[in-house]
Design a protein around this motif. Structure first.
Motif, mmCIF file in Angstrom:
data_model
loop_
_atom_site.group_PDB
_atom_site.id
_atom_site.type_symbol
_atom_site.label_atom_id
_atom_site.label_comp_id
_atom_site.label_asym_id
_atom_site.label_seq_id
_atom_site.Cartn_x
_atom_site.Cartn_y
_atom_site.Cartn_z
ATOM 1 N N ILE A 298 0.859 -1.182 0.000
ATOM 2 C CA ILE A 298 0.000 0.000 0.000
ATOM 3 C C ILE A 298 0.894 1.230 0.000
ATOM 4 O O ILE A 298 1.706 1.422 0.905
ATOM 5 C CB ILE A 298 -0.919 0.038 1.231
ATOM 6 C CG1 ILE A 298 -1.700 -1.268 1.357
ATOM 7 C CG2 ILE A 298 -1.849 1.229 1.173
ATOM 8 C CD1 ILE A 298 -2.728 -1.482 0.301
ATOM 9 N N GLN A 299 0.773 2.069 -1.012
ATOM 10 C CA GLN A 299 1.630 3.237 -1.156
ATOM 11 C C GLN A 299 0.790 4.506 -1.262
ATOM 12 O O GLN A 299 -0.327 4.489 -1.779
ATOM 13 C CB GLN A 299 2.516 3.107 -2.404
ATOM 14 C CG GLN A 299 3.407 1.874 -2.425
ATOM 15 C CD GLN A 299 4.472 1.904 -1.351
ATOM 16 O OE1 GLN A 299 4.909 2.976 -0.934
ATOM 17 N NE2 GLN A 299 4.895 0.734 -0.886
ATOM 18 N N GLY A 300 1.367 5.627 -0.784
ATOM 19 C CA GLY A 300 0.692 6.917 -0.877
ATOM 20 C C GLY A 300 1.191 7.861 0.188
ATOM 21 O O GLY A 300 1.665 7.430 1.245
ATOM 22 N N GLU A 301 1.089 9.160 -0.083
ATOM 23 C CA GLU A 301 1.561 10.181 0.845
ATOM 24 C C GLU A 301 0.480 10.661 1.796
ATOM 25 O O GLU A 301 0.757 11.353 2.763
ATOM 26 C CB GLU A 301 2.120 11.380 0.059
ATOM 27 C CG GLU A 301 3.311 11.037 -0.826
ATOM 28 C CD GLU A 301 4.484 10.488 -0.031
ATOM 29 O OE1 GLU A 301 4.729 10.983 1.091
ATOM 30 O OE2 GLU A 301 5.140 9.555 -0.528
ATOM 31 N N SER A 302 -0.771 10.312 1.498
ATOM 32 C CA SER A 302 -1.879 10.710 2.362
ATOM 33 C C SER A 302 -2.945 9.626 2.323
ATOM 34 O O SER A 302 -2.945 8.753 1.440
ATOM 35 C CB SER A 302 -2.474 12.039 1.904
ATOM 36 O OG SER A 302 -3.115 11.890 0.647
ATOM 37 N N ALA A 303 -3.872 9.692 3.273
ATOM 38 C CA ALA A 303 -4.929 8.683 3.347
ATOM 39 C C ALA A 303 -5.797 8.677 2.096
ATOM 40 O O ALA A 303 -6.322 7.636 1.697
ATOM 41 C CB ALA A 303 -5.786 8.931 4.589
ATOM 42 N N ASP A 304 -5.931 9.839 1.463
ATOM 43 C CA ASP A 304 -6.789 9.938 0.280
ATOM 44 C C ASP A 304 -6.104 9.481 -1.005
ATOM 45 O O ASP A 304 -6.769 9.305 -2.036
ATOM 46 C CB ASP A 304 -7.263 11.380 0.099
ATOM 47 C CG ASP A 304 -8.163 11.848 1.233
ATOM 48 O OD1 ASP A 304 -8.854 10.990 1.820
ATOM 49 O OD2 ASP A 304 -8.154 13.057 1.535
ATOM 50 N N SER A 305 -4.769 9.313 -0.966
ATOM 51 C CA SER A 305 -4.038 8.982 -2.194
ATOM 52 C C SER A 305 -3.463 7.570 -2.192
ATOM 53 O O SER A 305 -2.636 7.231 -3.035
ATOM 54 C CB SER A 305 -2.897 9.987 -2.415
ATOM 55 O OG SER A 305 -1.923 9.875 -1.379
ATOM 56 N N LEU A 306 -3.909 6.738 -1.248
ATOM 57 C CA LEU A 306 -3.347 5.394 -1.138
ATOM 58 C C LEU A 306 -3.691 4.546 -2.358
ATOM 59 O O LEU A 306 -4.824 4.551 -2.836
ATOM 60 C CB LEU A 306 -3.861 4.702 0.126
ATOM 61 C CG LEU A 306 -3.372 5.281 1.461
ATOM 62 C CD1 LEU A 306 -3.985 4.517 2.621
ATOM 63 C CD2 LEU A 306 -1.846 5.233 1.550
#
Length: 219
Positions: free
Chosen positions: A93-101
């Motif tokens: 699981i990758q992303g800089e914020s919870a909304d961009s995962l």
């Protein structure tokens, strides 16, 4: 304060001095008591929780496969099959914020074990409501394997938020594995995973790491 069951030195549920007792799969498990929990709810913690929540949803959707593929690993690690999935796949699981995962589906594992699996070929989606996966090399005769080993193929449908699993009749020596899917899946994309479970008395309870086989659209 703990509650005692079965008399002196019996099961203890709840706080017992510096420990907390609970039952897990019929056995008593004890952990350290945390009197003060510091939870500033930072962005990093929110992101971590969001990653676990996304994985937990995936685990619930694919639990039919995890109950088989993660069973031995979960038992040896003293955790549930769902928690084993979370532990192994956190990095997918990758992303800089919870909304961009985003999920890297090619990195997901639905089975964990030490047994030699098979090598899967390219999935075939030409038959309506069916996915067929060739077995390109079965590695029969490799140490720890058996002709009775069962080959599974699991499908994950992101669009519909559901999954499917082969019926468990394909063996290591077969040429392919087929998965029947509901008619409502037609025109949707699925991700395909394969793994092997020991089917002989000499290797029952062991299984292979899963392999990401590919993706395609259901006919």
């Amino acid at each position: 304060m703990s509650v005692n069951f079965k008399g002196y030195m019996g099961d203890q549920i709840g706080k017992l001095g510096p420990a907390v007792g609970r039952k897990w799969k019929g056995k008593m498990v004890y952990s350290s008591y945390q009197g003060k929990v510091h939870d500033p709810n930072t962005e990093a913690q929110q992101l971590m929780r969001a990653r676990f929540a996304k994985l937990a949803k995936l685990a619930a959707t694919m639990y039919q496969a995890l109950a088989i593929g993660m069973k031995s690993y979960a038992k040896s690690s003293r955790i549930t099959e769902g928690n084993a999935f979370l532990k192994i796949n956190y990095g997918a699981i990758q992303g800089e914020s919870a909304d961009s995962l985003q999920v890297t589906y090619s990195d997901l594992m639905v089975s964990k074990g030490t047994m030699t699996g098979v090598r899967f070929g390219t999935p075939v989606f030409t038959e309506p409501s069916q996915v067929q996966v060739p077995i390109a090399a079965n590695h029969s005769g490799t140490y720890g394997t058996s002709g009775q080993d069962v080959v599974y193929v699991a499908l994950y449908n992101e669009e519909l938020g559901t999954s499917a699993l082969s019926d468990g009749t394909a063996l290591r020596g077969d040429s392919s594995v087929s998965v029947e899917v509901p008619s409502g899946w037609q025109g949707t994309k699925v991700y395909v995973y394969g793994f092997v479970v020991g089917g002989d008395t000499s290797n029952r309870g062991n299984n292979s790491d899963s392999e990401y086989v590919g993706m395609g659209t259901i006919s």
